[in-house]
Design a protein around this motif. Structure first.
Motif, PDB file in Angstrom:
ATOM      1  N   THR A  58       0.817  -1.216   0.000  1.00 20.69           N
ATOM      2  CA  THR A  58       0.000   0.000   0.000  1.00 20.69           C
ATOM      3  C   THR A  58       0.850   1.264   0.000  1.00 20.69           C
ATOM      4  OG1 THR A  58      -0.143  -0.029   2.421  1.00 20.69           O
ATOM      5  CG2 THR A  58      -1.917  -1.113   1.199  1.00 20.69           C
ATOM      6  N   MET A  59       2.138   1.153   0.313  1.00 18.05           N
ATOM      7  CA  MET A  59       3.016   2.319   0.352  1.00 18.05           C
ATOM      8  C   MET A  59       4.238   2.194  -0.552  1.00 18.05           C
ATOM      9  SD  MET A  59       1.770   4.757   2.172  1.00 18.05           S
ATOM     10  CE  MET A  59       3.236   5.780   2.231  1.00 18.05           C
ATOM     11  N   CYS A  60       4.650   0.970  -0.891  1.00 15.23           N
ATOM     12  CA  CYS A  60       5.877   0.783  -1.676  1.00 15.23           C
ATOM     13  C   CYS A  60       5.663   0.978  -3.167  1.00 15.23           C
ATOM     14  CB  CYS A  60       6.455  -0.608  -1.420  1.00 15.23           C
ATOM     15  SG  CYS A  60       6.993  -0.875   0.281  1.00 15.23           S
ATOM     16  N   GLY A  61       4.455   0.666  -3.658  1.00 13.53           N
ATOM     17  CA  GLY A  61       4.191   0.788  -5.078  1.00 13.53           C
ATOM     18  C   GLY A  61       4.867  -0.314  -5.875  1.00 13.53           C
ATOM     19  N   GLU A  62       4.677  -0.300  -7.184  1.00 12.03           N
ATOM     20  CA  GLU A  62       5.189  -1.374  -8.035  1.00 12.03           C
ATOM     21  C   GLU A  62       6.708  -1.354  -8.167  1.00 12.03           C
ATOM     22  OE1 GLU A  62       4.510   0.925 -12.322  1.00 12.03           O
ATOM     23  OE2 GLU A  62       3.303  -0.830 -11.801  1.00 12.03           O
ATOM     24  N   ASN A  63       7.351  -0.219  -7.843  1.00 11.78           N
ATOM     25  CA  ASN A  63       8.807  -0.124  -7.933  1.00 11.78           C
ATOM     26  C   ASN A  63       9.512  -0.372  -6.599  1.00 11.78           C
ATOM     27  OD1 ASN A  63       8.981   0.480 -10.721  1.00 11.78           O
ATOM     28  ND2 ASN A  63       8.388   2.600 -10.302  1.00 11.78           N
ATOM     29  N   ASN A  64       8.734  -0.767  -5.592  1.00  6.41           N
ATOM     30  CA  ASN A  64       9.301  -1.088  -4.273  1.00  6.41           C
ATOM     31  C   ASN A  64      10.048   0.078  -3.641  1.00  6.41           C
ATOM     32  OD1 ASN A  64       8.406  -3.835  -4.086  1.00  6.41           O
ATOM     33  ND2 ASN A  64       9.983  -4.401  -5.570  1.00  6.41           N
TER      34      ASN A  64
ATOM     35  N   GLY B  20      12.210   9.264   3.286  1.00  4.40           N
ATOM     36  CA  GLY B  20      11.542   9.137   2.001  1.00  4.40           C
ATOM     37  C   GLY B  20      11.378   7.677   1.619  1.00  4.40           C
ATOM     38  N   GLY B  21      11.169   7.431   0.334  1.00  6.00           N
ATOM     39  CA  GLY B  21      10.969   6.071  -0.149  1.00  6.00           C
ATOM     40  C   GLY B  21      12.158   5.585  -0.952  1.00  6.00           C
ATOM     41  N   GLY B  22      12.472   4.293  -0.819  1.00 10.52           N
ATOM     42  CA  GLY B  22      13.597   3.753  -1.575  1.00 10.52           C
ATOM     43  C   GLY B  22      13.568   2.240  -1.633  1.00 10.52           C
ATOM     44  N   TRP B  23      14.361   1.690  -2.562  1.00 12.10           N
ATOM     45  CA  TRP B  23      14.484   0.239  -2.687  1.00 12.10           C
ATOM     46  C   TRP B  23      15.820  -0.263  -2.149  1.00 12.10           C
ATOM     47  CZ3 TRP B  23      18.691  -1.552  -5.323  1.00 12.10           C
ATOM     48  CH2 TRP B  23      19.306  -0.677  -6.223  1.00 12.10           C
TER      49      TRP B  23
ATOM     50  N   ILE C 172      23.059   7.192   1.305  1.00 10.03           N
ATOM     51  CA  ILE C 172      22.489   7.531   0.002  1.00 10.03           C
ATOM     52  C   ILE C 172      21.326   6.588  -0.255  1.00 10.03           C
ATOM     53  CG2 ILE C 172      22.907   7.788  -2.463  1.00 10.03           C
ATOM     54  CD1 ILE C 172      25.868   8.156  -1.835  1.00 10.03           C
ATOM     55  N   LEU C 173      20.125   7.135  -0.261  1.00  8.65           N
ATOM     56  CA  LEU C 173      18.915   6.352  -0.488  1.00  8.65           C
ATOM     57  C   LEU C 173      18.637   6.280  -1.992  1.00  8.65           C
ATOM     58  CD1 LEU C 173      16.738   4.961   1.296  1.00  8.65           C
ATOM     59  CD2 LEU C 173      15.374   7.045   1.051  1.00  8.65           C
ATOM     60  N   LEU C 174      18.365   5.077  -2.489  1.00  7.37           N
ATOM     61  CA  LEU C 174      18.159   4.847  -3.922  1.00  7.37           C
ATOM     62  C   LEU C 174      16.684   4.590  -4.206  1.00  7.37           C
ATOM     63  CD1 LEU C 174      21.172   2.423  -4.475  1.00  7.37           C
ATOM     64  CD2 LEU C 174      21.137   4.903  -4.818  1.00  7.37           C
ATOM     65  N   THR C 175      16.157   5.279  -5.203  1.00  9.27           N
ATOM     66  CA  THR C 175      14.741   5.198  -5.540  1.00  9.27           C
ATOM     67  C   THR C 175      14.574   4.929  -7.031  1.00  9.27           C
ATOM     68  OG1 THR C 175      14.109   6.722  -3.776  1.00  9.27           O
ATOM     69  CG2 THR C 175      12.556   6.468  -5.584  1.00  9.27           C
ATOM     70  N   HIS C 176      13.692   4.004  -7.377  1.00 14.95           N
ATOM     71  CA  HIS C 176      13.366   3.748  -8.778  1.00 14.95           C
ATOM     72  C   HIS C 176      12.396   4.814  -9.280  1.00 14.95           C
ATOM     73  CE1 HIS C 176      15.386   0.015  -9.458  1.00 14.95           C
ATOM     74  NE2 HIS C 176      14.702  -0.675  -8.575  1.00 14.95           N
ATOM     75  N   PHE C 177      12.794   5.572 -10.281  1.00 18.27           N
ATOM     76  CA  PHE C 177      11.854   6.405 -11.023  1.00 18.27           C
ATOM     77  C   PHE C 177      11.248   5.601 -12.172  1.00 18.27           C
ATOM     78  CE2 PHE C 177      13.907  10.663  -9.737  1.00 18.27           C
ATOM     79  CZ  PHE C 177      13.024  10.776  -8.674  1.00 18.27           C
ATOM     80  N   SER C 178      12.076   4.752 -12.770  1.00 21.03           N
ATOM     81  CA  SER C 178      11.652   3.883 -13.858  1.00 21.03           C
ATOM     82  C   SER C 178      12.670   2.763 -13.958  1.00 21.03           C
ATOM     83  CB  SER C 178      11.576   4.660 -15.174  1.00 21.03           C
ATOM     84  OG  SER C 178      12.881   5.017 -15.602  1.00 21.03           O
ATOM     85  N   SER C 179      12.475   1.865 -14.920  1.00 20.54           N
ATOM     86  CA  SER C 179      13.418   0.761 -15.091  1.00 20.54           C
ATOM     87  C   SER C 179      14.792   1.251 -15.533  1.00 20.54           C
ATOM     88  CB  SER C 179      12.881  -0.240 -16.112  1.00 20.54           C
ATOM     89  OG  SER C 179      12.688   0.395 -17.374  1.00 20.54           O
ATOM     90  N   ALA C 180      14.857   2.490 -16.042  1.00 16.74           N
ATOM     91  CA  ALA C 180      16.121   3.005 -16.565  1.00 16.74           C
ATOM     92  C   ALA C 180      16.646   4.209 -15.792  1.00 16.74           C
ATOM     93  CB  ALA C 180      15.953   3.387 -18.029  1.00 16.74           C
ATOM     94  N   GLN C 181      15.968   4.613 -14.727  1.00 19.78           N
ATOM     95  CA  GLN C 181      16.366   5.832 -14.032  1.00 19.78           C
ATOM     96  C   GLN C 181      16.280   5.646 -12.525  1.00 19.78           C
ATOM     97  OE1 GLN C 181      13.990   9.368 -14.804  1.00 19.78           O
ATOM     98  NE2 GLN C 181      15.832  10.612 -14.891  1.00 19.78           N
TER      99      GLN C 181
END
Length: 206
Positions: free
Chosen positions: A111-117, A146-149, A165-174
């Motif tokens: 409910t909070m992670c979304g499809e990109n975790n 914030g949110g990150g994978w 350094i927190l890493l976050t998926h914007f897309s499969s390429a970013q």
């Protein structure tokens, strides 16, 4: 008042994440081990007393989270708190000179992670006298970083606390980066170095 936007979108917009731009990769001080939150241990695996300290430190955050988390809509306050507690996981950040433990706590809920975790994350210091969430309070984010994978930690000169350094998926390429540095017992958001932006743009491919 509940926010109409997606909780994941809210977290990313509030955080103002910096997307890593395209650039050359090569030997770098940012080439530290990348830790995925998928490899985290459940909070319940810690001793009971440590669990209680961490939950007390995040009590106000859980209340703030309930305002945007769909999982809270059909649960009482106590039931929602237990729901979150059951889904909290942690990874210890190694820092030999640091007294106590530095933990990254993530809330693993669809409910909070979304499809990109991109799951909500807290930077928590755990010591004999209690636990402290180290990012200053922000409206609607609480003390979350914030949110990150995943994340990278780097040794910093002049302090026993590592840079996070927190890493976050914007897309499969970013990949987006949020960089935090300790100052006066708080973790503050700082500009990410151009070197780290170049190196970590491919973090999801490693």
């Amino acid at each position: 008042m509940r926010l109409p936007a997606s909780p994941v979108v809210v977290f990313l917009l509030l955080l103002g994440l910096v997307p890593a731009s395209k650039g050359a990769s090569g030997p770098s001080s940012c080439a530290a081990r990348i830790h995925s939150f998928k490899n985290s241990a459940p909070l319940s695996s810690l001793p009971k007393e440590q669990q209680k300290k961490i939950l007390r430190a995040l009590d106000d955050d859980i209340a703030e989270l309930s305002e945007i988390d769909l999982a809270s809509t059909e649960r009482s306050k106590s039931a929602y708190r237990q729901y979150v507690s059951d889904r909290l996981q942690f990874q210890a950040v190694k820092s030999p000179a640091l007294q106590g433990q530095l933990l990254l706590i993530s809330y693993q809920s669809n409910t909070m992670c979304g499809e990109n975790n991109n799951c909500p994350v807290w930077i928590v210091r755990l010591g004999p006298s209690g636990a402290t969430s180290m990012v200053p309070w922000q409206k609607e984010l609480g003390t979350s970083a914030g949110g990150g994978w995943g994340f990278v930690s780097r040794v910093q000169t002049g302090t026993s606390f590592p840079e996070i350094i927190l890493l976050t998926h914007f897309s499969s390429a970013q990949t987006g980066l949020s960089c935090y540095s300790e100052s006066k017992r708080q973790y503050l958001r700082i500009p990410c170095s151009a070197e780290c932006l170049r190196w970590l743009q491919y973090a999801d491919e490693w």
